[in-house]
Design an enzyme around this catalytic site. Structure first.
Site, PDB file in Angstrom:
ATOM      1  N   ASP B 115      32.810  32.970  36.341  1.00  0.00           N
ATOM      2  CA  ASP B 115      32.258  34.188  36.916  1.00  0.00           C
ATOM      3  C   ASP B 115      32.633  35.376  36.036  1.00  0.00           C
ATOM      4  O   ASP B 115      33.816  35.598  35.752  1.00  0.00           O
ATOM      5  CB  ASP B 115      32.785  34.385  38.336  1.00  0.00           C
ATOM      6  N   HIS B 122      29.786  48.097  39.657  1.00  0.00           N
ATOM      7  CA  HIS B 122      30.761  47.422  40.523  1.00  0.00           C
ATOM      8  C   HIS B 122      32.167  47.571  39.956  1.00  0.00           C
ATOM      9  O   HIS B 122      33.127  47.835  40.686  1.00  0.00           O
ATOM     10  CB  HIS B 122      30.411  45.940  40.674  1.00  0.00           C
ATOM     11  N   GLU B 185      29.481  39.133  47.728  1.00  0.00           N
ATOM     12  CA  GLU B 185      29.141  39.805  46.474  1.00  0.00           C
ATOM     13  C   GLU B 185      27.801  39.269  46.002  1.00  0.00           C
ATOM     14  O   GLU B 185      27.629  38.054  45.875  1.00  0.00           O
ATOM     15  CB  GLU B 185      30.217  39.578  45.398  1.00  0.00           C
ATOM     16  N   GLU B 187      25.314  38.459  43.270  1.00  0.00           N
ATOM     17  CA  GLU B 187      25.365  38.205  41.829  1.00  0.00           C
ATOM     18  C   GLU B 187      24.115  37.442  41.378  1.00  0.00           C
ATOM     19  O   GLU B 187      23.488  36.742  42.162  1.00  0.00           O
ATOM     20  CB  GLU B 187      26.590  37.354  41.455  1.00  0.00           C
ATOM     21  N   ASP B 219      29.213  35.391  45.885  1.00  0.00           N
ATOM     22  CA  ASP B 219      30.630  35.149  45.593  1.00  0.00           C
ATOM     23  C   ASP B 219      31.458  35.666  46.782  1.00  0.00           C
ATOM     24  O   ASP B 219      32.107  36.704  46.701  1.00  0.00           O
ATOM     25  CB  ASP B 219      30.980  35.880  44.296  1.00  0.00           C
ATOM     26  N   ARG B 223      39.014  39.824  50.903  1.00  0.00           N
ATOM     27  CA  ARG B 223      39.694  40.914  50.186  1.00  0.00           C
ATOM     28  C   ARG B 223      41.183  40.976  50.476  1.00  0.00           C
ATOM     29  O   ARG B 223      41.973  41.380  49.610  1.00  0.00           O
ATOM     30  CB  ARG B 223      39.063  42.257  50.548  1.00  0.00           C
ATOM     31  N   GLN B 226      42.777  38.089  48.587  1.00  0.00           N
ATOM     32  CA  GLN B 226      42.667  38.428  47.160  1.00  0.00           C
ATOM     33  C   GLN B 226      43.657  39.511  46.747  1.00  0.00           C
ATOM     34  O   GLN B 226      44.320  39.400  45.705  1.00  0.00           O
ATOM     35  CB  GLN B 226      41.226  38.892  46.898  1.00  0.00           C
ATOM     36  N   LYS B 239      38.654  33.593  46.746  1.00  0.00           N
ATOM     37  CA  LYS B 239      37.270  33.289  46.342  1.00  0.00           C
ATOM     38  C   LYS B 239      36.919  31.809  46.526  1.00  0.00           C
ATOM     39  O   LYS B 239      35.761  31.475  46.764  1.00  0.00           O
ATOM     40  CB  LYS B 239      37.090  33.617  44.847  1.00  0.00           C
ATOM     41  N   THR B 243      31.244  29.429  47.531  1.00  0.00           N
ATOM     42  CA  THR B 243      30.312  30.228  46.736  1.00  0.00           C
ATOM     43  C   THR B 243      28.927  29.667  47.024  1.00  0.00           C
ATOM     44  O   THR B 243      28.714  28.461  46.871  1.00  0.00           O
ATOM     45  CB  THR B 243      30.630  30.103  45.227  1.00  0.00           C
ATOM     46  N   GLU B 360      32.523  47.987  48.522  1.00  0.00           N
ATOM     47  CA  GLU B 360      31.982  49.210  47.923  1.00  0.00           C
ATOM     48  C   GLU B 360      31.242  50.054  48.957  1.00  0.00           C
ATOM     49  O   GLU B 360      31.445  51.268  49.038  1.00  0.00           O
ATOM     50  CB  GLU B 360      31.030  48.842  46.784  1.00  0.00           C
TER      51      GLU B 360
END
Lengths: 414, 414
Positions: B115, B122, B185, B187, B219, B223, B226, B239, B243, B360
């Site tokens: 990844d 971002h 996320e 992607e 993804d 948080r 992480q 993560k 996925t 975000e």
């Protein structure tokens, strides 16, 4: 413990009983090709390898499906191989090949490769280079820190390692060229056996059932590439150019006599959270295993001088057991699969004699290593070879080894 | 450009010509099982899927060996499928299955999943949460930053995603339990075709030959897990619990009309080093691709209300092209293999309407998202579903889409 560990057990295979790595008490599994032959499953015995198919014990290769079967299948095979190779059984030299005439392959197809960072003295030494007053990060004693490695470039012992090109930081901006700070890392590796379905974590009390065996692992590292690229997502091209493993799977059964309590914690360290804590694992989940790294330079080789031992370390320096790593890895539901490879991270001892990378031994390249040939080294030069070794010892048991994990550095592409 | 892109081309398959994702100009490859049948290769056309074997165009599954063959094999298959499905050819409805009746699988066995982090908006937005004055790290505009992801837990669209348990930092010390800051996320992903041998980098001018197709990639990210675990080695259990990818491989051939110049650089940005720079890639290595993310909550679903569009972004926000990522990834000799999956990283736009993760959109959970159902969200709740979509558009070309990439969150294990 069954009779396959009996210290008085002898083999009819010449030289096996005095072999440092592969006496009849070891019986590691691997995949080999005899000269002119195709890959097949075998068991190392002394300087030789038993062709399992020739002996009527066919195991399909790669070994993923066999590893998936877990301990019962391994124990049954071990008992049968032990009986076939023991003194008193009919010698069948036609089932054997000289290891020197064979090519070793990866024993299994590696689905995912994960590398942990649980050698605490390494974490302290590496952290000290960046944060002298506070080398260990706050999570270290709570969590087996790890990351995903690159599976495709894991290669068996003996494969040449080409020095990588990459971006290296310079005062005027990065430039692209050969890594100038090429290093090794001495690690213990282990293979995943049955594994788990996605979403179904492996409890720590059952985690050891999912470990199919052990190997040595050299996590080659380009420190200059790594230093520039690794923020904020961790190691990538500084590691992914190659990882060397010893090709024989040293089974948990062979290592049973060398189990030892897990006790790397100092007074005041936090007790692990319950999902990482199992009494039986604490009593016998660690391994009594000496680990060594040697350097052979072209000059030492030409002069016929002995390899330079860089490192004498021990698996007791791992802060977490393999079972704790498995439990943590799957605790979020991540599925581990048969043939996945897990590295422990660099297994350094607490002082320079046990530092298990050149970055540590040379204090980041500031204190060169002096060799008997009159040379010095900060990082690896082309033609240098790193040899890793592991030896399990205990009073009253026949010592066993892992066989070598060797890689030689070849020049970067122009 | 060949006639398979002709905007006037029509298909005899009902509904295909007006289909938003899969008109005859797309023809993506996938692996499906019809009801009661075994996995096989197919091509999406409108709401249906063509069974390639039934049509005499058998391709073995998983598709790794086909991807390894590169562009010539893909182009030949595309031409034959286009001819079979075009208006004027004999309609053969017996070769078709309704997609709604089929189960989709991963199209290829994923050897390694990497990844990247090349969505610059971002990287700025995520960096700003930690370093308000200096969000981008010094390497960002020199190097396509990336890391190794977990291949085993990549799943096709529609697979439930169980909320992970894990260590979450607390003032009194970490505790273990369900992730409370579960995020998505958005992607773009791409598949590796032929790939390279270890030690033999892919030059940037040839890198596009090694890209076999594209997909959407979610993804999923916890948080809180992480944030506690990621120092110093990057994302791991935050993560690796799952996925999600869209299961159809959108080929480079289908995307040919939507190639666009690469130009995300601002005045003063460094020129990429030569190993990352190719004039042809700069002229046409990027994609004109709209990317969207939608949220469907249980309440929106029950009330029959429309999905909430969280994100409208665009692939032009990628700072590096897929070819640059391939060239960089292999620049150290790392071998890429057919069926490897590469993600671009989160493709956010420059402002909130294009932010491609909840972290975000909600400024790290401080500014909740308001939904038409009267609910709010900071992070994902159980039962929430994320739908990703991609649409390629250009004047004079028939627009094509990727098909949905969907995942619904199920409760954590107790």
């Amino acid at each position: 413990m069954d009779q396959t560990h009996d210290p008085s057990l002898r083999s009819w295979v010449e030289g096996a009983d005095s072999h440092a790595d592969f006496p009849i008490q070891n019986l590691p599994l691997g995949v080999f090709s005899p000269r002119g032959g195709s890959p097949r499953a075998g068991v190392a015995i002394g300087e030789l390898v038993l062709d399992l198919g020739a002996a009527g014990l066919e195991v399909p290769v790669p070994l993923n499906d066999f590893l998936a079967q877990g301990a019962a299948a391994r124990r049954e095979l071990r008992a049968r191989v032990s009986a076939l190779l023991a003194s008193g059984a009919t010698p069948r030299p036609e089932w054997l090949h000289r290891q020197a005439d064979c090519r070793m392959h990866l024993p299994a197809r590696i689905g995912d490769y994960t590398d942990f960072y649980v050698g605490i003295h390494h974490a302290v030494a590496a952290g000290r280079l960046f944060r002298p007053d506070n080398p260990l990060l706050p999570n270290y004693k709570h969590i087996p820190v790890g990351y995903h490695g690159r599976a495709s470039s894991v290669v068996p012992s003996g494969t040449a390692i080409r020095r990588p090109n990459g971006q290296r930081a310079r005062p005027e901006g990065p430039s692209f060229g050969p890594a100038e700070r090429l290093d090794f890392e001495l690690e213990l590796g282990f293979w995943v056996g049955p594994g788990n379905e996605m979403g179904e974590p492996i409890p720590v009390a059952h985690a050891s059932e999912h470990i199919a065996g052990y190997c040595l692992l050299n996590d080659w590292s380009a420190r200059d590439i790594q230093g520039w690229e690794y923020q904020p997502l961790g190691p990538f091209l500084g590691k992914s150019f190659g990882t060397t493993i010893s090709p024989w799977i040293i089974t948990p059964e062979a290592l049973e006599p060398f189990r030892t309590p897990q006790d790397p914690r100092e007074p005041g360290d936090p007790k692990p959270l319950p999902y990482l804590w199992d009494e039986a694992d604490q009593r016998g989940g660690a391994l009594s295993l000496e680990l060594e790294a040697f350097l052979i330079t072209p000059s030492l080789r030409e002069k016929g001088m002995a390899p330079h031992r860089i490192t004498l370390s021990h698996a007791r320096h791992l802060y977490w057991t393999p079972a704790q790593m498995v439990a943590h890895h799957s605790s979020n539901g991540c599925n581990l699969q048969p043939g996945d490879l897990i590295g422990t991270g660099t297994v350094s001892g607490p002082d320079r004699s046990g530092y298990a990378s050149l970055m540590e031994v040379t204090s980041g390249g500031r204190e060169p290593l002096a060799l008997a040939s009159g040379e010095t080294r900060t990082f690896l030069q082309d033609g240098d070879e790193i040899v890793l070794a592991a030896r399990a010892r205990r009073e009253g048991a026949v010592p066993i080894g892992f066989g070598p994990c060797v890689g030689r550095v070849t020049p970067a592409l122009a």
